[in-house]
Design a protein around this motif. Sequence first.
Motif, PDB file in Angstrom:
ATOM      1  N   THR A 262       0.863  -1.187   0.000  1.00  0.00           N
ATOM      2  CA  THR A 262       0.000   0.000   0.000  1.00  0.00           C
ATOM      3  C   THR A 262       0.888   1.220   0.000  1.00  0.00           C
ATOM      4  O   THR A 262       2.038   1.174   0.446  1.00  0.00           O
ATOM      5  CB  THR A 262      -0.919   0.038   1.230  1.00  0.00           C
ATOM      6  OG1 THR A 262      -0.128   0.104   2.427  1.00  0.00           O
ATOM      7  CG2 THR A 262      -1.813  -1.191   1.263  1.00  0.00           C
ATOM      8  N   GLN A 263       0.369   2.297  -0.501  1.00  0.00           N
ATOM      9  CA  GLN A 263       1.090   3.556  -0.512  1.00  0.00           C
ATOM     10  C   GLN A 263       0.760   4.329   0.757  1.00  0.00           C
ATOM     11  O   GLN A 263      -0.331   4.172   1.337  1.00  0.00           O
ATOM     12  CB  GLN A 263       0.707   4.373  -1.747  1.00  0.00           C
ATOM     13  CG  GLN A 263       1.120   3.704  -3.055  1.00  0.00           C
ATOM     14  CD  GLN A 263       2.625   3.531  -3.158  1.00  0.00           C
ATOM     15  OE1 GLN A 263       3.364   4.425  -2.799  1.00  0.00           O
ATOM     16  NE2 GLN A 263       3.021   2.355  -3.664  1.00  0.00           N
ATOM     17  N   PRO A 264       1.679   5.155   1.207  1.00  0.00           N
ATOM     18  CA  PRO A 264       1.434   5.906   2.445  1.00  0.00           C
ATOM     19  C   PRO A 264       0.140   6.726   2.391  1.00  0.00           C
ATOM     20  O   PRO A 264      -0.582   6.825   3.403  1.00  0.00           O
ATOM     21  CB  PRO A 264       2.665   6.810   2.542  1.00  0.00           C
ATOM     22  CG  PRO A 264       3.731   6.070   1.831  1.00  0.00           C
ATOM     23  CD  PRO A 264       3.039   5.394   0.708  1.00  0.00           C
ATOM     24  N   GLU A 265      -0.142   7.286   1.211  1.00  0.00           N
ATOM     25  CA  GLU A 265      -1.345   8.105   1.123  1.00  0.00           C
ATOM     26  C   GLU A 265      -2.625   7.272   1.195  1.00  0.00           C
ATOM     27  O   GLU A 265      -3.721   7.821   1.398  1.00  0.00           O
ATOM     28  CB  GLU A 265      -1.338   8.920  -0.179  1.00  0.00           C
ATOM     29  CG  GLU A 265      -1.237   8.101  -1.447  1.00  0.00           C
ATOM     30  CD  GLU A 265       0.189   7.861  -1.876  1.00  0.00           C
ATOM     31  OE1 GLU A 265       0.393   7.498  -3.054  1.00  0.00           O
ATOM     32  OE2 GLU A 265       1.124   8.037  -1.040  1.00  0.00           O
ATOM     33  N   ASP A 266      -2.496   5.978   1.025  1.00  0.00           N
ATOM     34  CA  ASP A 266      -3.678   5.104   1.111  1.00  0.00           C
ATOM     35  C   ASP A 266      -4.003   4.711   2.550  1.00  0.00           C
ATOM     36  O   ASP A 266      -5.052   4.093   2.821  1.00  0.00           O
ATOM     37  CB  ASP A 266      -3.456   3.824   0.292  1.00  0.00           C
ATOM     38  CG  ASP A 266      -3.336   4.118  -1.195  1.00  0.00           C
ATOM     39  OD1 ASP A 266      -3.849   5.151  -1.629  1.00  0.00           O
ATOM     40  OD2 ASP A 266      -2.681   3.311  -1.914  1.00  0.00           O
ATOM     41  N   THR A 267      -3.110   5.039   3.473  1.00  0.00           N
ATOM     42  CA  THR A 267      -3.322   4.675   4.869  1.00  0.00           C
ATOM     43  C   THR A 267      -4.402   5.592   5.479  1.00  0.00           C
ATOM     44  O   THR A 267      -4.335   6.824   5.340  1.00  0.00           O
ATOM     45  CB  THR A 267      -2.026   4.795   5.665  1.00  0.00           C
ATOM     46  OG1 THR A 267      -1.030   3.963   5.064  1.00  0.00           O
ATOM     47  CG2 THR A 267      -2.234   4.376   7.121  1.00  0.00           C
ATOM     48  N   THR A 268      -5.393   4.975   6.123  1.00  0.00           N
ATOM     49  CA  THR A 268      -6.501   5.746   6.709  1.00  0.00           C
ATOM     50  C   THR A 268      -6.057   6.542   7.911  1.00  0.00           C
ATOM     51  O   THR A 268      -5.117   6.169   8.605  1.00  0.00           O
ATOM     52  CB  THR A 268      -7.648   4.803   7.124  1.00  0.00           C
ATOM     53  OG1 THR A 268      -8.732   5.575   7.647  1.00  0.00           O
ATOM     54  CG2 THR A 268      -7.172   3.795   8.167  1.00  0.00           C
ATOM     55  N   GLN A 269      -6.677   7.650   8.112  1.00  0.00           N
ATOM     56  CA  GLN A 269      -6.388   8.481   9.275  1.00  0.00           C
ATOM     57  C   GLN A 269      -7.566   8.480  10.259  1.00  0.00           C
ATOM     58  O   GLN A 269      -7.569   9.225  11.233  1.00  0.00           O
ATOM     59  CB  GLN A 269      -6.082   9.909   8.823  1.00  0.00           C
ATOM     60  CG  GLN A 269      -4.856  10.012   7.946  1.00  0.00           C
ATOM     61  CD  GLN A 269      -4.534  11.448   7.565  1.00  0.00           C
ATOM     62  OE1 GLN A 269      -5.184  12.388   8.079  1.00  0.00           O
ATOM     63  NE2 GLN A 269      -3.557  11.622   6.677  1.00  0.00           N
ATOM     64  N   VAL A 270      -8.591   7.611   9.955  1.00  0.00           N
ATOM     65  CA  VAL A 270      -9.782   7.531  10.803  1.00  0.00           C
ATOM     66  C   VAL A 270      -9.568   6.460  11.861  1.00  0.00           C
ATOM     67  O   VAL A 270      -9.161   5.333  11.539  1.00  0.00           O
ATOM     68  CB  VAL A 270     -11.039   7.189   9.970  1.00  0.00           C
ATOM     69  CG1 VAL A 270     -12.263   7.087  10.866  1.00  0.00           C
ATOM     70  CG2 VAL A 270     -11.233   8.247   8.919  1.00  0.00           C
TER      71      VAL A 270
END
Length: 532
Positions: free
Chosen positions: A490-498
Amino acid sequence: MNKSICIWFLLLVTACIMPNVQAQETDNTTPSQGLSVRQKILMPGPLIEGHAEYETQCEVCHSSFDKTQLTTLCLDCHTEIADDRNSDMGFHGKMGAASKDSCQMCHKEHKGRDADIVGLHEGTFDHDATRFPLEGGHEVLACVSCHDDDSIKHRDTPSQCIDCHKEDDVHNGATGEQCDTCHRDTNWQDAKVFDHSTTDYSLNGSHKEVSCNSCHIAQKYEFEENEMACVSCHLAADVHGGSNGKECEECHSEKSWDSVKFDHSETEFPLIGKHDDIPCLACHKPGDEATDAPKTCNGCHENDDAHLGRNGTQCDTCHNTETWSDILFDHNKDTDYILTGKHEEVTCTQCHVGALDDLLPRDCAGCHQADDVHHNPDMKVCGLCHSTQGWKSTNLFDHDFTVFPLIGMHRIVPCQSCHINNQFAAIELECNECHNADDVHESSLSDNCALCHTPNAWNPWQFDHDTQTEYPLDGKHEGLSCDECHLPNTQPEDTTQVCGNCHQSQDIHNGEFGLQCGRCHSTTGFFELYIR
């Protein structure tokens, strides 16, 4: 009656009876039978065999009533002894004052025919007191070696060398009878006593060491003037075969036949350098005239010409007489191609495979194409990396002038670590292109490794989540590893922040309050509520 009266009485009686008892002459064979009664009465005893003939002639040795005349009468007969005494020579002459005393002190007569009145004791006799002192080899000889004839008195024994050594004379009388001119009594075989300078041919140098027979063959001692020339003896040793004439002394000396004193500097070809050490035959061949020897380098060294004539015959342009391998030619001054580094050590033929005037390449690749490990036609400017100090040394190249300056650990890695197969163009510059196998994230954190890592070391990383992202890490999030949030592939930007997306399994509300867990919970602890 005292002793004197008895003696006079005896004489008186003898005188009275003598006229009546006259001695008669007889033909008996013994001299004593011819003695008168008076003589027989007065004679103390028979004489020795040598004096027997004088036994009836007392007056030969005795003077009546005068003993002082005894020695005088002895010497009248023994004139050779008288001569020795007068000249202080011989045994009796060298005895000094003792020899002047009466002969009767040593030689007692009237002891009988077989008496020994000489009194010679060979064991104690001092031969130095004779005319022939014993020296050298004579000292160890037995007396009988010389005194072997009883009919000859010891004093009359021959004293000349030839008298005893005639059979030892290998010269057979050719040199005369004065043996001591050459020989000495210490060693008969040693003939070095003879002073050859007394002849017309003085011995000098090596001639002093040769034996007499080397020159005086068949006992020849008389020579004509031409027979004393060098060539008369050394003709067989003349390696010139007579081509240099017969005046051997012009070049050779008596010190050594092989030592040549000829001064070559007086010729048209002075010998300098190594030429001064080589033997004459190296240039002057047997049978050739001295002037036939070549005078040019190539004339002698044609077979030594490693250039096979390609460089001409002016050998002295490069070589000198000190050593053939020592090159005079200065490549830096005499050409427009300066030799530096390793080029100074290579031999001429490594570059000049043909004639000297053949054109040679001036670029590195022209000579070192076979050494080109890059095999890249675009890389012909070898001097960018290499220097003449050493082909394997690439310190000359400065990577800082490229699009990829080397910093950190990149400075110490060998070129081949990045330039595989010696390819230097079109090299990938991204970290992941080289370190893909080292990427424990398996590309999940993007290809931009420099976001976290530095060239100083691969393991330490410097990514600051608080400043480099929109999601600061605090509380319990600070201690988490990256892969607990950033899942593989996965790419870092795909990691959820919720919160609820990550903590769904921990949601005891089963989603009844939504995914915004932060409304009630904090990052310091999931079960700590900060809403009252």
